[in-house]
Enzyme design. Sequence first.
Site, PDB file in Angstrom:
ATOM      1  N   SER A 150     -26.291   2.838  54.952  1.00  0.00           N
ATOM      2  CA  SER A 150     -24.990   3.521  55.087  1.00  0.00           C
ATOM      3  C   SER A 150     -24.707   3.678  56.566  1.00  0.00           C
ATOM      4  CB  SER A 150     -25.085   4.912  54.458  1.00  0.00           C
ATOM      5  OG  SER A 150     -23.994   5.725  54.881  1.00  0.00           O
ATOM      6  N   TYR A 163     -28.987  13.248  52.497  1.00  0.00           N
ATOM      7  CA  TYR A 163     -28.522  11.851  52.398  1.00  0.00           C
ATOM      8  C   TYR A 163     -28.667  11.128  53.741  1.00  0.00           C
ATOM      9  CZ  TYR A 163     -25.297   7.987  51.277  1.00  0.00           C
ATOM     10  OH  TYR A 163     -24.726   6.755  51.075  1.00  0.00           O
TER      11      TYR A 163
HETATM   12  C1  BGC Z   1     -21.305   7.584  51.273  1.00  0.00           C
HETATM   13  C2  BGC Z   1     -19.854   7.772  50.902  1.00  0.00           C
HETATM   14  C3  BGC Z   1     -19.006   7.954  52.161  1.00  0.00           C
HETATM   15  C4  BGC Z   1     -19.301   6.878  53.189  1.00  0.00           C
HETATM   16  C5  BGC Z   1     -18.590   7.129  54.513  1.00  0.00           C
HETATM   17  C6  BGC Z   1     -21.411   6.465  52.257  1.00  0.00           C
HETATM   18  O1  BGC Z   1     -22.732   6.203  52.577  1.00  0.00           O
HETATM   19  O2  BGC Z   1     -22.070   7.326  50.110  1.00  0.00           O
HETATM   20  O3  BGC Z   1     -19.724   8.897  50.056  1.00  0.00           O
HETATM   21  O4  BGC Z   1     -17.630   7.867  51.807  1.00  0.00           O
HETATM   22  O5  BGC Z   1     -20.688   6.809  53.430  1.00  0.00           O
HETATM   23  O6  BGC Z   1     -18.723   8.432  54.967  1.00  0.00           O
END
Ligand code: BGC
Length: 265
Positions: A150, A163
């Site tokens: 991410s 996260y």
């Molecule tokens: C998340 C999303 C978020 C995106 C940008 C991703 O890794 O799971 O929920 O919209 O990052 O912030």
Amino acid sequence: MKTNNQTVIVTGASSGIGQGIAIAFGKQGANVVVNYHSDEEGATSTLEKIIEGGGKGFIHKADVGKEDEVISMFEKATSEYGTLDVLINNAGIQKDSDFSSMTLDQWNKVINTNLTGQFLCAREAIQLFEAKKQASPDDKAIGNIIFISSVHDIIPWAGHVNYASSKGGILMLMKSLALEVAPKKIRINGISPGAIATDINDEVWKDEEKMKELMKLIPYKRIGLPEDIAKVAVWLASPESDYITGTTIYVDGGMTLYPGFVDNG
Ligand code: BGC
């Protein structure tokens, strides 16, 4: 660019980015193991699209955070197709909370699926790749792992510390592993998506006001689609990208460009 007879495991392939990637490999004629955790219907629909696209595959339920379930998934894949060429380490969850009220359970669940799950799957894949005939330095890779991470592996995210920590961990897991196995002709890379319209963030993209706010964070001014990630994944696992290892490709419409610095700073 056909990847043809590649055998690919895609974790978390019942929806969103994983589903998009699994379908894209299907279109290349690959054998695709469609891993899912709870959404059997979603996994079945992924498999149907793989077959429509000219690929083959089967669905397989496993919690990537559980060692025994991961081991049996890889055994099933090799008993079916004889070998493994690509692992798409994708399964991931969010359990959002302010830091002070974050429970240990919210922390553990996210770390377990997003980070430990990617470790467990990568380890099984590496063992299978290492068992293949050793390639000479001039040969193409004998195996590929792509870690789906991410933008939050480098963008801090308030209210999502569990996260972001898991994704930051994936970055170093990916790079350190890439260094370790490169001489064995195994390529390890990452794709870090920005905001992609999937179930994980539907409360944002289904809401007009929230979308307006989100667009302030995306210089390219559109939300991403699973196909945006899928195309990169297919290429990154193909011989076309053979000299790339230990790298993360940010597929994010410019989200990592510090958008707050337009006319500011
Ligand atoms: C998340 C999303 C978020 C995106 C940008 C991703 O890794 O799971 O929920 O919209 O990052 O912030």
